[in-house]
Write an enzyme that holds these catalytic residues in place. Structure first.
Site, short mmCIF file in Angstrom:
data_model
loop_
_atom_site.label_atom_id
_atom_site.label_comp_id
_atom_site.label_asym_id
_atom_site.label_seq_id
_atom_site.Cartn_x
_atom_site.Cartn_y
_atom_site.Cartn_z
CG ASP A 87 8.41 1.48 2.63
OD1 ASP A 87 8.53 1.53 1.40
OD2 ASP A 87 9.07 0.71 3.36
CG ASP A 88 4.89 2.70 6.33
OD1 ASP A 88 5.04 1.52 5.99
OD2 ASP A 88 5.60 3.25 7.19
CG HIS A 138 5.30 -1.94 3.24
ND1 HIS A 138 6.50 -2.60 3.36
CD2 HIS A 138 5.28 -1.00 4.25
CE1 HIS A 138 7.19 -2.08 4.38
NE2 HIS A 138 6.46 -1.14 4.94
CG HIS A 142 3.76 -1.83 8.68
ND1 HIS A 142 4.67 -1.88 9.73
CD2 HIS A 142 4.39 -1.19 7.69
CE1 HIS A 142 5.78 -1.27 9.37
NE2 HIS A 142 5.66 -0.85 8.12
CG HIS A 223 8.60 6.01 5.60
ND1 HIS A 223 9.97 6.10 5.74
CD2 HIS A 223 8.26 4.75 5.99
CE1 HIS A 223 10.45 4.94 6.20
NE2 HIS A 223 9.42 4.11 6.36
#
Length: 255
Positions: A87-88, A138, A142, A223
């Site tokens: 993620d991210d 995603h 965020h 991540h």
């Protein structure tokens, strides 16, 4: 006598008229149709069943067909599979390093990217895809989608990275979030195993969490963005050969 006789005749005629009237009314009543028995079925011909439940206050965007389960076909049969996800990102330092480790062990993963990170680092999306991995959305910036306005939630879901998979930030979801995800033609993808690499607990702790918690067909959350991911890279390099020795393979989700 004639007067009495006339009175009797008149009375007889009157009685005959009354009797005849009563007979006519009785016959007429018998000929009237009886009311039908009450029923719960409507007399109208029912229309076709609706194929979709309408959404009240739906956004103006055209709803798209919901995506299928991204792991169903890949996890069928007797194969032992684990789905790694990151993620991210994409991050110009950590994403390429994770790609190198995945390639080292013949593994693939799904990268749930942020729209703002894609815009800041063009070319990394294509690098991820070229290595045989897949990309999920995603959101753009965020946010916690359960705490923003409907317009903001809609924008983050509909206008984020192109994919049929969507992972809400923080895993924060509710019926409105899920409804928007479906309307965008995406499927919500969360995870089964969180080794807490985001908290940087140490490489060995991340490896231990994965080895003790991951089971066949699980989705593992890691991540490649949001800070220093040196421990994530090192943990991935340690855990992949150990899991591979247990018979696992590591496909990317169908996003």
């Amino acid at each position: 006598m004639s007067r009495k006789f006339a009175a009797l005749v008149a009375t007889g005629v009157a009685l005959a008229v009354v009797a005849g009237s009563l007979l006519v009314l009785a016959l007429g009543h018998e000929r009237q149709p009886k009311p039908a028995a009450a029923t719960s079925r409507s007399s109208a011909t029912p229309g076709p069943e609706p194929t979709e439940t309408p959404t009240l206050n739906a956004p103006p965007s055209t709803p798209r067909r919901p995506a299928p389960n991204p792991t169903a076909a890949l996890a069928s049969g007797n194969k032992k599979v684990l789905f790694f996800s990151f993620d991210d990102g994409p991050d110009p330092l950590w994403t390429p390093r994770i790609l190198q480790v995945l390639a080292k062990y013949g593994a693939h993963a799904t990268f749930f990217e942020l729209g703002e990170m894609q815009a800041a680092h063009p070319g990394l999306r294509e690098q991820v895809l070229a290595a045989g991995n897949t990309i999920g959305s995603h959101s753009i910036t965020h946010p916690q989608l359960t705490a923003v306005s409907p317009a903001k939630r809609h924008h983050e879901i509909f206008d984020g990275p192109r994919s049929t998979c969507f992972r809400p930030p923080y895993g924060a979801s509710n019926p409105k979030v899920r409804a928007d995800i479906r309307a965008a033609g995406k499927v919500q993808v969360l995870w089964n195993v969180d080794p807490r690499d985001w908290a940087r607990p140490g490489t060995n702790a991340i490896v231990h969490n994965i080895l003790t918690r991951a089971h066949n067909r699980d989705i593992i959350l890691m991540h490649d963005g949001g800070g220093n991911r040196a421990q994530t890279v090192a943990a991935l390099d340690k855990v992949l050969p150990l899991l591979k020795a247990q018979g696992y393979s590591f496909p990317a989700m169908d996003c």
